[in-house]
Design an enzyme around this catalytic site. Structure first.
Site, PDB file in Angstrom:
ATOM      1  N   TYR A  26      24.873  42.218  76.995  1.00 53.32           N
ATOM      2  CA  TYR A  26      23.154  42.165  77.108  1.00 53.32           C
ATOM      3  C   TYR A  26      22.476  41.181  76.587  1.00 53.32           C
ATOM      4  O   TYR A  26      21.799  41.334  75.874  1.00 53.32           O
ATOM      5  CB  TYR A  26      22.892  43.641  76.395  1.00 53.32           C
ATOM      6  CG  TYR A  26      21.511  44.403  77.116  1.00 53.32           C
ATOM      7  CD1 TYR A  26      20.480  44.002  76.347  1.00 53.32           C
ATOM      8  CD2 TYR A  26      21.515  44.896  78.281  1.00 53.32           C
ATOM      9  CE1 TYR A  26      19.075  44.785  76.803  1.00 53.32           C
ATOM     10  CE2 TYR A  26      20.536  45.381  78.800  1.00 53.32           C
ATOM     11  CZ  TYR A  26      19.279  45.249  77.988  1.00 53.32           C
ATOM     12  OH  TYR A  26      18.052  45.986  78.536  1.00 53.32           O
ATOM     13  N   GLY A  27      22.707  39.928  77.243  1.00 58.48           N
ATOM     14  CA  GLY A  27      22.189  38.684  76.543  1.00 58.48           C
ATOM     15  C   GLY A  27      20.989  38.170  77.452  1.00 58.48           C
ATOM     16  O   GLY A  27      20.574  39.083  78.263  1.00 58.48           O
ATOM     17  N   SER A  52      24.421  44.701  67.199  1.00 62.00           N
ATOM     18  CA  SER A  52      23.854  43.384  67.221  1.00 62.00           C
ATOM     19  C   SER A  52      22.602  43.363  67.663  1.00 62.00           C
ATOM     20  O   SER A  52      22.026  44.644  68.163  1.00 62.00           O
ATOM     21  CB  SER A  52      24.812  42.471  68.304  1.00 62.00           C
ATOM     22  OG  SER A  52      24.400  42.957  69.424  1.00 62.00           O
ATOM     23  N   VAL A  86      33.995  33.271  75.851  1.00 58.36           N
ATOM     24  CA  VAL A  86      34.377  34.747  75.411  1.00 58.36           C
ATOM     25  C   VAL A  86      35.112  35.344  76.449  1.00 58.36           C
ATOM     26  O   VAL A  86      36.080  36.123  76.300  1.00 58.36           O
ATOM     27  CB  VAL A  86      33.258  35.397  74.771  1.00 58.36           C
ATOM     28  CG1 VAL A  86      33.559  36.779  74.749  1.00 58.36           C
ATOM     29  CG2 VAL A  86      32.776  34.754  73.770  1.00 58.36           C
ATOM     30  N   HIS A 109      28.483  33.147  86.547  1.00 54.26           N
ATOM     31  CA  HIS A 109      28.607  31.553  86.845  1.00 54.26           C
ATOM     32  C   HIS A 109      30.128  31.593  87.235  1.00 54.26           C
ATOM     33  O   HIS A 109      31.000  32.400  86.849  1.00 54.26           O
ATOM     34  CB  HIS A 109      28.066  31.091  85.259  1.00 54.26           C
ATOM     35  CG  HIS A 109      28.646  29.583  85.208  1.00 54.26           C
ATOM     36  ND1 HIS A 109      28.491  28.761  86.354  1.00 54.26           N
ATOM     37  CD2 HIS A 109      29.241  28.926  84.465  1.00 54.26           C
ATOM     38  CE1 HIS A 109      28.828  27.432  85.831  1.00 54.26           C
ATOM     39  NE2 HIS A 109      29.255  27.486  84.545  1.00 54.26           N
ATOM     40  N   GLU A 232       3.120  18.830  77.249  1.00 56.65           N
ATOM     41  CA  GLU A 232       2.397  18.673  78.543  1.00 56.65           C
ATOM     42  C   GLU A 232       3.353  18.770  79.671  1.00 56.65           C
ATOM     43  O   GLU A 232       3.132  18.897  80.836  1.00 56.65           O
ATOM     44  CB  GLU A 232       1.806  17.335  78.643  1.00 56.65           C
ATOM     45  CG  GLU A 232       1.008  17.014  79.878  1.00 56.65           C
ATOM     46  CD  GLU A 232      -0.010  15.763  79.864  1.00 56.65           C
ATOM     47  OE1 GLU A 232      -0.171  15.080  78.785  1.00 56.65           O
ATOM     48  OE2 GLU A 232      -0.594  15.406  81.005  1.00 56.65           O
TER      49      GLU A 232
END
Ligand SMILES: NC(=O)C1=CN([C@@H]2O[C@H](COP(=O)(O)OP(=O)(O)OC[C@H]3O[C@@H](n4cnc5c(N)ncnc54)[C@H](OP(=O)(O)O)[C@@H]3O)[C@@H](O)[C@H]2O)C=CC1
Ligand SMILES: CC(=O)[C@](C)(O)C(=O)O
Ligand SMILES: [Mg+2]
Ligand SMILES: [Mg+2]
Length: 337
Positions: A26-27, A52, A86, A109, A232
């Site tokens: 759940y990141g 966590s 991981v 990914h 900017e």
């Protein structure tokens, strides 16, 4: 070569109806995929360590974060949003032993499939929906009715429905609102690694740091340097996002546009492009992936040293002070996350 771009009208959520989707991790990406899919009517469960910060956030968002193995046992579709480094060990320990024929293994990914550090069994579907944007924006864009463009790929189609499931996933997270590009794990992986290293993160971070150092070492105040070469940037990028380089150049002064053409090629030179070509080669031949994995095996020592050094770069100190004076940008103090 043109690529097939799909939108909401080209698919549906049907392939996920009646299925349980487990978001594993759940990141940055996981919190977005879990909430966006749930908001889209999909049955979502989450795997994460409860104690966590991300585990607590999952609970705050109404999920009951489970151990990975338990979530896998309850799911039809898995979305692996664990850190790339991981994934292989956790896959071997908690995912592979609990896979059953007909399940779907989804990635955001292509790293571990492309570099063969995860090799799924033949009887599961292997798909990918890779947003072309940071996870937190995958959520915020969805919430405001938009969506982050996504790459979609099918590595293995055991069910004959892998593409439909991937499309339902991409639509469910908002990708169909802005464009879903059908590609391959190889092309997503190699282009994503290249883009984040050479332009979006690596190249841009060095441009900001060295621009800031050039001005401050010449005696200009750090606040002025921060506003000029860091703050900017978003204003300039927003113009490019809306209308390309042409709109940015339309909006800036003639003086700036002249300087753009006059100086740009002196900063990002033909040698820079040769370096970019070498970066791409190192990605394609696995050299970068090996370096990344080796450092991970060494406790990410080099990585942590780099992170610590840049964390304390002067641009970060002055930036934090100046951002705190601009509440409307919703400044974030990463040390408090
Ligand atoms: N970040 C981004 O914007 C993008 C990321 N991606 C891809 O998405 C994937 C996930 O990356 P990202 O979202 O950045 O990852 P994050 O580091 O943001 O989140 C990883 C999550 O995995 C959990 N996790 C890590 N180890 C374990 C474990 N041993 N057991 C259970 N949970 C664990 C973490 O939980 P805990 O908090 O408990 O450690 C955390 O919630 C990667 O493949 C990445 O390449 C793709 C596009 C963009
Ligand atoms: C945000 C994104 O697209 C990246 C840079 O590829 C990533 O975080 O891996
Ligand atoms: Mg990316
Ligand atoms: Mg990436």
């Amino acid at each position: 070569m043109a690529i097939e771009t799909l939108y909401d009208k080209d698919g549906s959520l049907n392939a996920l109806q009646g299925k349980t989707v487990a978001v594993i991790g759940y990141g940055s990406q996981g919190h977005a995929h879990a909430q966006n899919l749930r908001d889209s009517g999909v049955n979502v469960i989450v795997a994460n360590r409860k104690e966590s910060a991300n585990g607590k956030l999952a609970i705050e968002h109404g999920f009951d974060p489970k151990p990975v193995a338990d979530a896998v046992k309850q799911a039809d579709v898995l979305i692996l949003t664990l850190p790339d480094e991981v994934q292989p060990d956790l896959y071997k320990k908690d995912i592979e032993p609990n896979l059953t024929p007909g399940m779907v293994l989804g990635f955001t990914h292509g790293f571990n499939i492309h570099f063969k550090t995860i090799t799924p069994p033949q009887d599961v579907d292997v798909i990918m929906v890779a947003p072309k944007g940071p996870g937190h924006t995958v959520r915020t864009e969805f919430e405001r009715g938009g969506g982050v463009p996504c790459l979609l790929a099918v590595h293995q189609d055991a069910s004959g429905k892998a593409a439909d499931i991937a499309m339902a996933w991409a639509i469910g997270v908002g990708g169909g609102r802005s464009g879903i590009l059908k590609t391959t794990f190889k092309d997503e992986c190699e282009t994503d690694l290249f883009g984040e290293q050479a332009v979006l993160c690596g190249g841009l971070s060095e441009l900001i740091k060295k621009g800031f150092e050039t001005l401050t070492e010449a005696g200009y105040p750090p606040e002025l340097a921060y506003f000029e070469v860091a703050h900017e940037l978003k204003l300039i990028i927003d113009l490019i996002v809306r209308g390309g380089l042409n709109y940015m150049r339309y909006s800036i002064s003639n003086t700036a546009e002249f300087g753009d053409y006059h100086t740009g090629p002196k900063i990002v030179t033909d040698d820079t492009k040769k370096a970019m070509q070498q970066v791409l080669k190192d990605i394609q031949d696995g050299k970068f992936a090996n370096r990344f994995r080796e450092d991970y095996q060494d406790g990410f020592k080099w990585f942590k040293d780099q992170r610590e050094t840049d964390h304390n770069h002067p641009v970060e100190k002055v930036g934090k002070e100046l951002r705190a004076m601009m509440p409307w940008i919703k400044p974030v103090d990463v040390d408090k996350l």
